[in-house]
Design a protein around this motif. Structure first.
Motif, PDB file in Angstrom:
ATOM      1  N   THR A  94      -6.161  -6.657   1.994  1.00 25.98           N
ATOM      2  CA  THR A  94      -5.399  -7.416   2.982  1.00 25.98           C
ATOM      3  C   THR A  94      -4.472  -6.536   3.818  1.00 25.98           C
ATOM      4  OG1 THR A  94      -5.488  -9.386   1.626  1.00 25.98           O
ATOM      5  CG2 THR A  94      -3.699  -9.258   3.222  1.00 25.98           C
ATOM      6  N   SER A  95      -3.767  -5.623   3.184  1.00 25.43           N
ATOM      7  CA  SER A  95      -2.777  -4.842   3.931  1.00 25.43           C
ATOM      8  C   SER A  95      -3.421  -3.869   4.915  1.00 25.43           C
ATOM      9  CB  SER A  95      -1.844  -4.100   2.951  1.00 25.43           C
ATOM     10  OG  SER A  95      -2.537  -3.685   1.801  1.00 25.43           O
ATOM     11  N   PRO A 133      -3.017   0.381  -6.665  1.00 29.00           N
ATOM     12  CA  PRO A 133      -4.247   0.270  -7.461  1.00 29.00           C
ATOM     13  C   PRO A 133      -5.474   0.854  -6.755  1.00 29.00           C
ATOM     14  CG  PRO A 133      -2.967  -1.729  -7.690  1.00 29.00           C
ATOM     15  CD  PRO A 133      -2.278  -0.896  -6.620  1.00 29.00           C
ATOM     16  N   ARG A 170       0.173  -4.617 -16.773  1.00 33.04           N
ATOM     17  CA  ARG A 170       1.630  -4.537 -16.596  1.00 33.04           C
ATOM     18  C   ARG A 170       2.157  -5.803 -15.944  1.00 33.04           C
ATOM     19  NH1 ARG A 170       5.450  -2.693 -12.513  1.00 33.04           N
ATOM     20  NH2 ARG A 170       3.805  -2.240 -11.003  1.00 33.04           N
ATOM     21  N   ARG A 171       1.475  -6.266 -14.911  1.00 32.90           N
ATOM     22  CA  ARG A 171       1.940  -7.459 -14.204  1.00 32.90           C
ATOM     23  C   ARG A 171       1.858  -8.697 -15.094  1.00 32.90           C
ATOM     24  NH1 ARG A 171       5.436  -7.168 -10.110  1.00 32.90           N
ATOM     25  NH2 ARG A 171       5.084  -5.195  -9.042  1.00 32.90           N
ATOM     26  N   LEU A 208      10.312  -6.992  -2.455  1.00 38.13           N
ATOM     27  CA  LEU A 208      10.146  -8.249  -3.185  1.00 38.13           C
ATOM     28  C   LEU A 208       9.382  -8.083  -4.499  1.00 38.13           C
ATOM     29  CD1 LEU A 208       9.423 -10.728  -0.243  1.00 38.13           C
ATOM     30  CD2 LEU A 208      11.569 -10.342  -1.474  1.00 38.13           C
ATOM     31  N   ASP A 209       8.900  -6.895  -4.777  1.00 38.08           N
ATOM     32  CA  ASP A 209       8.162  -6.658  -6.018  1.00 38.08           C
ATOM     33  C   ASP A 209       6.999  -7.645  -6.163  1.00 38.08           C
ATOM     34  OD1 ASP A 209       7.674  -5.186  -8.342  1.00 38.08           O
ATOM     35  OD2 ASP A 209       8.736  -6.646  -9.583  1.00 38.08           O
ATOM     36  N   ALA A 210       6.233  -7.779  -5.102  1.00 37.80           N
ATOM     37  CA  ALA A 210       5.058  -8.668  -5.122  1.00 37.80           C
ATOM     38  C   ALA A 210       4.040  -8.141  -6.135  1.00 37.80           C
ATOM     39  CB  ALA A 210       4.443  -8.744  -3.720  1.00 37.80           C
ATOM     40  N   PRO A 211       3.089  -8.991  -6.526  1.00 38.41           N
ATOM     41  CA  PRO A 211       2.180  -8.597  -7.623  1.00 38.41           C
ATOM     42  C   PRO A 211       1.488  -7.254  -7.431  1.00 38.41           C
ATOM     43  CG  PRO A 211       1.954 -10.937  -7.211  1.00 38.41           C
ATOM     44  CD  PRO A 211       2.888 -10.414  -6.143  1.00 38.41           C
ATOM     45  N   LEU A 212       1.126  -6.894  -6.211  1.00 37.69           N
ATOM     46  CA  LEU A 212       0.428  -5.618  -6.016  1.00 37.69           C
ATOM     47  C   LEU A 212       1.370  -4.435  -5.820  1.00 37.69           C
ATOM     48  CD1 LEU A 212      -2.766  -6.688  -4.088  1.00 37.69           C
ATOM     49  CD2 LEU A 212      -2.701  -5.027  -5.946  1.00 37.69           C
ATOM     50  N   GLU A 213       2.673  -4.665  -5.908  1.00 39.73           N
ATOM     51  CA  GLU A 213       3.624  -3.567  -5.764  1.00 39.73           C
ATOM     52  C   GLU A 213       3.548  -2.649  -6.988  1.00 39.73           C
ATOM     53  OE1 GLU A 213       5.440  -2.646  -3.282  1.00 39.73           O
ATOM     54  OE2 GLU A 213       6.560  -1.094  -4.340  1.00 39.73           O
ATOM     55  N   SER A 214       3.562  -1.344  -6.719  1.00 37.03           N
ATOM     56  CA  SER A 214       3.656  -0.368  -7.810  1.00 37.03           C
ATOM     57  C   SER A 214       4.221   0.905  -7.221  1.00 37.03           C
ATOM     58  CB  SER A 214       2.278  -0.113  -8.439  1.00 37.03           C
ATOM     59  OG  SER A 214       1.429   0.559  -7.526  1.00 37.03           O
ATOM     60  N   ASP A 215       4.416   1.896  -8.061  1.00 32.96           N
ATOM     61  CA  ASP A 215       5.016   3.146  -7.590  1.00 32.96           C
ATOM     62  C   ASP A 215       3.938   4.002  -6.923  1.00 32.96           C
ATOM     63  OD1 ASP A 215       6.485   5.373  -7.074  1.00 32.96           O
ATOM     64  OD2 ASP A 215       7.226   5.636  -9.117  1.00 32.96           O
ATOM     65  N   GLY A 250      -2.428  -9.096 -11.416  1.00 30.38           N
ATOM     66  CA  GLY A 250      -1.780  -8.112 -10.550  1.00 30.38           C
ATOM     67  C   GLY A 250      -2.459  -7.900  -9.216  1.00 30.38           C
ATOM     68  N   HIS A 262      -2.443  -1.716 -14.143  1.00 27.64           N
ATOM     69  CA  HIS A 262      -1.531  -2.429 -13.234  1.00 27.64           C
ATOM     70  C   HIS A 262      -1.580  -3.932 -13.517  1.00 27.64           C
ATOM     71  CE1 HIS A 262       0.479  -3.572  -9.480  1.00 27.64           C
ATOM     72  NE2 HIS A 262      -0.442  -4.507  -9.411  1.00 27.64           N
ATOM     73  N   VAL A 266       6.897 -14.949  -5.013  1.00 24.65           N
ATOM     74  CA  VAL A 266       6.870 -14.308  -3.692  1.00 24.65           C
ATOM     75  C   VAL A 266       5.410 -14.322  -3.240  1.00 24.65           C
ATOM     76  CG1 VAL A 266       8.826 -12.807  -4.211  1.00 24.65           C
ATOM     77  CG2 VAL A 266       6.511 -11.953  -4.570  1.00 24.65           C
ATOM     78  N   HIS A 325       2.593  -2.553   1.411  1.00 27.90           N
ATOM     79  CA  HIS A 325       3.213  -3.796   1.841  1.00 27.90           C
ATOM     80  C   HIS A 325       4.013  -3.591   3.130  1.00 27.90           C
ATOM     81  CE1 HIS A 325       2.030  -6.404  -1.334  1.00 27.90           C
ATOM     82  NE2 HIS A 325       2.572  -5.666  -2.289  1.00 27.90           N
ATOM     83  N   LEU A 335     -11.263 -11.275   2.319  1.00 29.09           N
ATOM     84  CA  LEU A 335     -10.750 -10.433   3.404  1.00 29.09           C
ATOM     85  C   LEU A 335     -11.098 -11.022   4.764  1.00 29.09           C
ATOM     86  CD1 LEU A 335     -11.303  -6.837   2.016  1.00 29.09           C
ATOM     87  CD2 LEU A 335      -9.265  -8.266   1.955  1.00 29.09           C
ATOM     88  N   HIS A 357      -6.296   0.666  -0.656  1.00 26.13           N
ATOM     89  CA  HIS A 357      -5.469  -0.541  -0.736  1.00 26.13           C
ATOM     90  C   HIS A 357      -4.365  -0.366  -1.786  1.00 26.13           C
ATOM     91  CE1 HIS A 357      -4.489  -4.748  -0.394  1.00 26.13           C
ATOM     92  NE2 HIS A 357      -4.991  -5.092  -1.552  1.00 26.13           N
ATOM     93  N   LEU A 358      -3.186  -0.013  -1.341  1.00 22.04           N
ATOM     94  CA  LEU A 358      -1.986   0.068  -2.185  1.00 22.04           C
ATOM     95  C   LEU A 358      -2.200   0.957  -3.425  1.00 22.04           C
ATOM     96  CD1 LEU A 358      -2.125  -3.327  -1.214  1.00 22.04           C
ATOM     97  CD2 LEU A 358       0.261  -2.907  -1.750  1.00 22.04           C
ATOM     98  N   ALA A 374      -5.893   0.795 -12.215  1.00 23.55           N
ATOM     99  CA  ALA A 374      -5.877  -0.520 -11.553  1.00 23.55           C
ATOM    100  C   ALA A 374      -5.761  -1.637 -12.594  1.00 23.55           C
ATOM    101  CB  ALA A 374      -7.131  -0.691 -10.694  1.00 23.55           C
TER     102      ALA A 374
END
Lengths: 513, 513
Positions: A25-26, A74, B87-88, A107-114, B382, B84, B274, A100, B443, A71-72, B81
């Protein structure tokens, strides 16, 4: 125009005109912008590890970066293993990792990670583009960073993609790799004239070009130094009319034997060798303890220019020893790693690109192809298995006029098997030979090498690919790649000849005894 | 005994007796030690993302951690992935990541990378075991850390595995999640008695147990609060005889509509919602701006106990509204997402575990199964697609006496398709229904939702899985899983009935219109 459009136009202007993509999506504005900038070729992969491995293969053949679209965190994670291989091989590569929107990040959305940490683990350059006004300049810096032979990762917030107010930027300044001169050359020349046993240990840019390889061969011929290549160079030019280039063996005991007695090791384009793994009661490197290492050129420097200058100093007007054209006889009978290698050596077409992820099944492959017509050889640079099929995708996109042949271990093939689908989608001229021995044979060897007791039934089940066996003909067919099975050397020869003659991808399941 | 043996004995003693493995050279002593500790079940996967997703699925059903066995940074990267997702979802999970021998670590060997950074990006707990004398205690700490609902990653140097001098350690102390009491309960009770519109927003542990769900239903029935679940809970108990539990919709506009007018949002076991992604001109969360959020319990706390206490305060002796047993009629005619859902609702067996990675094809699935016999529902926590098949592997290993049904989107299936092989190897009782619409349909929707111009042919090619189409029957057959294709609702019903009745894995390619 929006950020995505400016980014893609800038990449194309800087010579990055292929993007291996597995978007989410992003990344949708980036995807939409592909219709605004038709000069950028988007190649869909079904898994991010295929995208990153393909970008590596593209870079090795084209000599310039492709982009990936991931994509982010992951998605970048899924691409990490083949980015590791790219990093180890010094491939220029530009990752575009959607992130994001800036307002959504906190907002720490579900797909957020470091994602920064993940990117940092494999990239020489990381930046998050913070505004549409900056994204084109960020892209220029990414391409410039990649050109230094590293992975550059641009984190692209979704709203920087979709917001207006961006403009393309001019390509980065031309760049020339530093050429080692003066003191280093003088020292190495003295070593080569000393009469002590010298190994000239080459890799990287030196073995990727005919000029580098011939200069290395000239130095060896003029000084008596032994020429040897790193074990897994990213790209090697090979074949009749070029110097022979033995590779440092992979097994520690063989690597140590091949360097025994060496008093000086001169490295050019490669790092001094270390064993892949530590083993009980074994030193970490095959370099003898009393051997002195001399660095003529490091990865990132112009090793070819250095070797040509060195050849002028120590071997002026000497001709390198060159390999005669020779091919093995076409073998018959049961299919073994060696008879498979002989078939490949007998039939390898001129200008082929060979992708070698044969692992234990590759015994004899280098030897039996060394006198074949001129070709390029791509190896598994970083040890992260599963790059053979993706490398082939990228190589074939970079050189659509050349045949690509992948010699692919069976267990390793499964990490990125969906690369076959991209080969079919893009109708790439790739022939895949699967070395089907039904096991992680390399680990069965390693189990003994590390001194693990092994042999137990429960351990054995974790190294065995049977129960059920993998049917690669069915797998290939399921992804649109025509496939056949060869159980004898004759069958392999017939099928390989046919696959090489026909356009588009083919897979041959080579059932090895 | 050596470090690997002590590690495995300690894990088994602490209740961790399944290890989903994709080992390499640095893990060979761990593999060998499986023959010394037969209580540990090793399950081979052909890709690390299958191992980590399986460990997640195992934890969701067993309620305790499994171990994974992964190979250095690249292996961990391949597993990232699905870690992740774990974790979520707050899954307890112990990664054992083999690393170079301590003496080899500084040599920057080809497989060396910043594994600490990669591990840190996804783990609540990371430690490198530095000596054989410590490895058992490290394993105890890892299990204790995992029990707090997080990913614990133990980096295991090869020589710590192979060196003698290790001893097993006793399991960690029993642990009880903190129970919210006193002030929080009083405040929430006052909110529920205020007469203002309240949504009781539940997830995590609350929806994973019948007790939690009934207590939530009791509070709702006694106070008029609306009960709603987070969009993608890790595990939900569902079916006839339980309270109905509508889920917050995924699309932002639908999520906002479903919470419109809410004055108080009471969360238990879940985080305040969110949106998955930021979108142009859309707030980041569906919670109305004038709505107050009250936290009854956070993930990691005992939300079930909190809700039972709350029910005693505000709804003593009230009976929750419970769903009657009901099943849809078996549909006929073309196969659509809705008729597929009706077939599933009509045939879902008692005690089934449903793994839902249907994405856009899942429309109607929750509704048409809500009155089915009691079952568990596992979601994509996640957003990192490709966890459906691995989750099913882990769930089936955790509950060999229960049928597992995976409703699996086609594009997502390809990330971890080799999970099918592990299902065949272990003869797991899993039925996979592939929602075969030949595209990344989610998508295509998102392209419109983000306001990207889209519609272009080049963008469309990156969202389309055709040319060639994926033949999931062939892919499954290639990995030893019997498979059939269904093009009508009747065919799907027949094939699903047969697959559920027979032991072992089956795949049905549901070709959706």
């Amino acid at each position: 125009m929006n950020g995505a459009q400016a980014l893609i136009r800038t990449l194309v202007g800087a010579g990055v005109d292929v993007c291996f993509a597995n978007p989410g999506t992003s990344e949708m504005h980036f995807v939409a912008a592909l219709d605004d900038v038709p000069e950028m070729r988007g190649v869909l992969t079904l898994f991010e590890g295929v995208a990153t491995g393909a970008a590596d293969g593209y870079a090795r053949i084209a000599g310039r970066p492709a982009a990936t679209l991931l994509h982010l965190g992951p998605g970048l994670g899924n691409g990490l293993a083949n980015l590791h291989n790219a990093r180890r091989g010094g491939a220029p590569l530009v990752n575009v990792v959607g992130d994001h929107a800036r307002s959504h990040k906190r907002l720490d959305a579900p797909l957020e990670s470091d994602v920064d940490a993940i990117a940092g683990s494999v990239s020489g350059w990381v930046r998050r583009s913070l505004s549409p006004a900056d994204v084109a300049a960020d892209a220029v810096d990414a391409v410039a960073a990649a050109a230094r032979g590293q992975v550059a990762t641009l984190l692209l917030p979704a709203d920087v993609s979709w917001s207006e107010g961006a403009e393309p930027a001019a390509p980065p300044a031309a760049r020339y790799a530093p050429v080692p001169t003066g003191y280093r050359l003088t020292q190495v020349a003295a070593v080569l004239r000393s009469g002590a046993p010298v190994v000239l240990f080459v890799g990287g840019d030196v073995v990727a070009s005919e000029a580098g390889l011939r200069a290395a061969g000239q130095v060896a011929a003029g000084t008596g130094a032994r020429l040897m290549s790193e074990t897994f160079p990213a790209r090697t030019v090979r074949g009749a009319g070029l110097p022979d280039l033995p590779r440092l063996p992979y097994p520690p005991e063989m690597a140590m034997a091949s360097l025994a007695g060496t008093v000086h090791l001169v490295v050019a384009g490669a790092l001094p060798p270390v064993h892949f793994f530590g083993y009980p009661d074994t030193p970490g490197t095959p370099v003898p303890v009393d051997c002195t290492v001399h660095v003529l050129s490091e990865p990132g420097e112009d090793g070819v220019a250095a070797l040509r200058e060195l050849a002028d100093l120590v071997a002026r007007e000497v001709q390198p020893e060159l390999l005669e054209a020779s091919r093995p006889e076409l073998p018959s009978g049961p299919l073994t790693p060696r008879s498979m290698a002989a078939v490949v050596g007998a039939l390898l077409p001129e200008r082929a690109i060979v992708v070698d992820e044969a692992l234990t099944s590759g015994v004899g492959l280098a030897e039996l192809t060394s006198g074949a017509p001129r070709h390029d050889w791509l190896s598994l640079t970083g040890g992260a298995i599963g790059d053979g099929l993706p490398l082939a995708v990228g190589a074939a996109v970079a050189a659509p006029d050349r045949p690509v042949l992948v010699i692919q271990a069976d267990g390793s093939a499964m990490y990125t098997i969906s690369a076959l689908w991209t080969m079919a989608r893009e109708q790439l001229d790739v022939t895949v030979v699967v070395c089907d021995n039904g096991s992680y044979a390399i680990l069965q060897g390693e189990l003994g090498r590390v001194g693990a007791s092994g042999g137990g039934e429960r351990a054995g089940r974790l190294l065995d690919l049977g129960g059920p066996g993998l049917d690669f003909v069915a797998l290939a067919g399921g992804m649109g790649v025509p496939a056949t099975r060869a159980a004898t050397a004759e069958e392999l020869a017939d099928q390989l000849r046919a696959a090489l003659a026909a356009p588009g991808p083919h897979l041959i399941d080579a059932v090895l005894r």
